[in-house]
Design a protein around this motif. Structure first.
Motif, PDB file in Angstrom:
ATOM      1  N   ILE A 126       0.816  -1.219   0.000  1.00 43.50           N
ATOM      2  CA  ILE A 126       0.000   0.000   0.000  1.00 43.50           C
ATOM      3  C   ILE A 126       0.845   1.263   0.000  1.00 43.50           C
ATOM      4  O   ILE A 126       0.470   2.276  -0.589  1.00 43.50           O
ATOM      5  CB  ILE A 126      -0.976  -0.016   1.201  1.00 43.50           C
ATOM      6  N   HIS A 127       2.006   1.218   0.628  1.00 45.48           N
ATOM      7  CA  HIS A 127       2.863   2.403   0.680  1.00 45.48           C
ATOM      8  C   HIS A 127       3.307   2.847  -0.716  1.00 45.48           C
ATOM      9  O   HIS A 127       3.647   4.011  -0.911  1.00 45.48           O
ATOM     10  CB  HIS A 127       4.078   2.136   1.571  1.00 45.48           C
ATOM     11  N   TYR A 129       1.305   2.558  -3.421  1.00 49.64           N
ATOM     12  CA  TYR A 129       0.130   2.837  -4.230  1.00 49.64           C
ATOM     13  C   TYR A 129      -0.059   4.341  -4.453  1.00 49.64           C
ATOM     14  O   TYR A 129       0.363   5.163  -3.640  1.00 49.64           O
ATOM     15  CB  TYR A 129      -1.136   2.331  -3.534  1.00 49.64           C
ATOM     16  N   ASP A 131      -2.621   7.624  -4.552  1.00 51.92           N
ATOM     17  CA  ASP A 131      -3.681   7.990  -3.609  1.00 51.92           C
ATOM     18  C   ASP A 131      -4.986   7.273  -3.942  1.00 51.92           C
ATOM     19  O   ASP A 131      -5.668   6.759  -3.055  1.00 51.92           O
ATOM     20  CB  ASP A 131      -3.903   9.506  -3.608  1.00 51.92           C
ATOM     21  N   VAL A 134      -4.847   3.644  -3.013  1.00 53.50           N
ATOM     22  CA  VAL A 134      -4.985   3.455  -1.567  1.00 53.50           C
ATOM     23  C   VAL A 134      -6.457   3.491  -1.179  1.00 53.50           C
ATOM     24  O   VAL A 134      -6.944   2.634  -0.432  1.00 53.50           O
ATOM     25  CB  VAL A 134      -4.200   4.533  -0.787  1.00 53.50           C
ATOM     26  N   MET A 153      -4.499   8.232   4.947  1.00 53.64           N
ATOM     27  CA  MET A 153      -3.437   8.669   4.030  1.00 53.64           C
ATOM     28  C   MET A 153      -2.653   9.838   4.608  1.00 53.64           C
ATOM     29  O   MET A 153      -1.442   9.945   4.402  1.00 53.64           O
ATOM     30  CB  MET A 153      -4.020   9.022   2.666  1.00 53.64           C
ATOM     31  N   LEU A 157       0.061   7.351   6.384  1.00 49.74           N
ATOM     32  CA  LEU A 157       0.975   7.288   5.245  1.00 49.74           C
ATOM     33  C   LEU A 157       1.690   8.608   4.973  1.00 49.74           C
ATOM     34  O   LEU A 157       2.647   8.637   4.197  1.00 49.74           O
ATOM     35  CB  LEU A 157       0.200   6.859   3.996  1.00 49.74           C
ATOM     36  N   ARG A 159       0.676  11.238   3.293  1.00 45.13           N
ATOM     37  CA  ARG A 159       0.521  11.728   1.926  1.00 45.13           C
ATOM     38  C   ARG A 159       0.356  13.253   1.927  1.00 45.13           C
ATOM     39  O   ARG A 159      -0.366  13.795   2.757  1.00 45.13           O
ATOM     40  CB  ARG A 159      -0.673  11.057   1.252  1.00 45.13           C
TER      41      ARG A 159
END
Length: 224
Positions: A126-127, A129, A131, A134, A153, A157, A159
């Motif tokens: 997933i890291h 992917y 946005d 995700v 996110m 994460l 983002r």
């Protein structure tokens, strides 16, 4: 994820990362955002880098107070020892429910644990992917919607460009900042494009603005 409570208080542990570059960009793009940044100063928001722990915590925290969420999390952590897919999958839904949540939430947590164990939810992948990828991956899980995925996110994460239409406080902050009495999706998207690629940093300041009353100033909105 809980709402912004004290935007200027420095907290221990990993924080959402932003700095002079992001603030200069937003200030240069938007006069009122520049004023908000100047007034509020730097905002510290903690990250929870372990995505599985963040997923479980988010399910627990849905529609309950911050205090209640902390209590339930502490009980479940004490029972499981740690939030790992293997440990939570071994618990029954009834054991999880007994920590102080609904059976629906207990089943959501079991579902997330099972998906991680089976590989249906590929946590390491997933890291990498996008946005949207995700969002698509997380929204397949029971109990996880678009808003939850967007908050994960930002706060798991890290983002940089997330601005959630589904977050009522962000929309309220936008209305307060720009003195709008209503906010259409079209107008929201115009602001999103203005803030990009630093929408997550803008989100921090819009959360901070969400508690301010609408200005009585006769100055018209900057963006109509």
């Amino acid at each position: 994820m809980q709402s912004l409570e004290n935007p200027t208080q420095r907290q221990s542990g990993p924080q959402f990362e932003y700095g002079a570059k992001e603030l200069a960009f937003l200030a240069g793009k938007d006069k009122r955002m520049a004023e908000a940044i100047e007034r509020i100063g730097m905002i510290s928001r903690p990250l929870m880098p372990d995505l599985f722990t963040a997923l479980v915590g988010t399910i627990i925290d849905q529609q309950i107070s911050t205090k209640a969420g902390k209590t339930v999390n502490a009980r479940l952590q004490a029972m499981a020892g740690a939030y790992t897919p293997a440990r939570l999958e071994q618990l029954t839904a009834e054991q999880i429910q007994a920590c102080g949540m609904s059976m629906r939430k207990a089943l959501y947590i079991k579902g997330v644990a099972s998906a991680a164990m089976s590989g249906e939810l590929d946590l390491p992948a997933i890291h990498g992917y996008s946005d949207q990828q995700v969002i698509d991956a997380l929204c397949k899980l029971p109990g996880i919607g678009i808003w939850t995925a967007e908050m994960l996110m930002i706060f798991s994460l890290g983002r940089p460009d997330i601005l959630s239409w589904g977050d009522l406080a962000i929309r309220r902050g936008m209305m307060n900042l720009y003195r709008h009495k209503t906010l259409t999706r079209e107008r929201f998207e115009r602001y999103r494009r203005r803030y990009s690629p630093y929408g997550s940093t803008a989100s921090l300041y819009l959360w901070a603005c969400s508690t301010a009353p609408l200005s009585a100033s006769p100055e018209p909105p900057l963006l109509t």
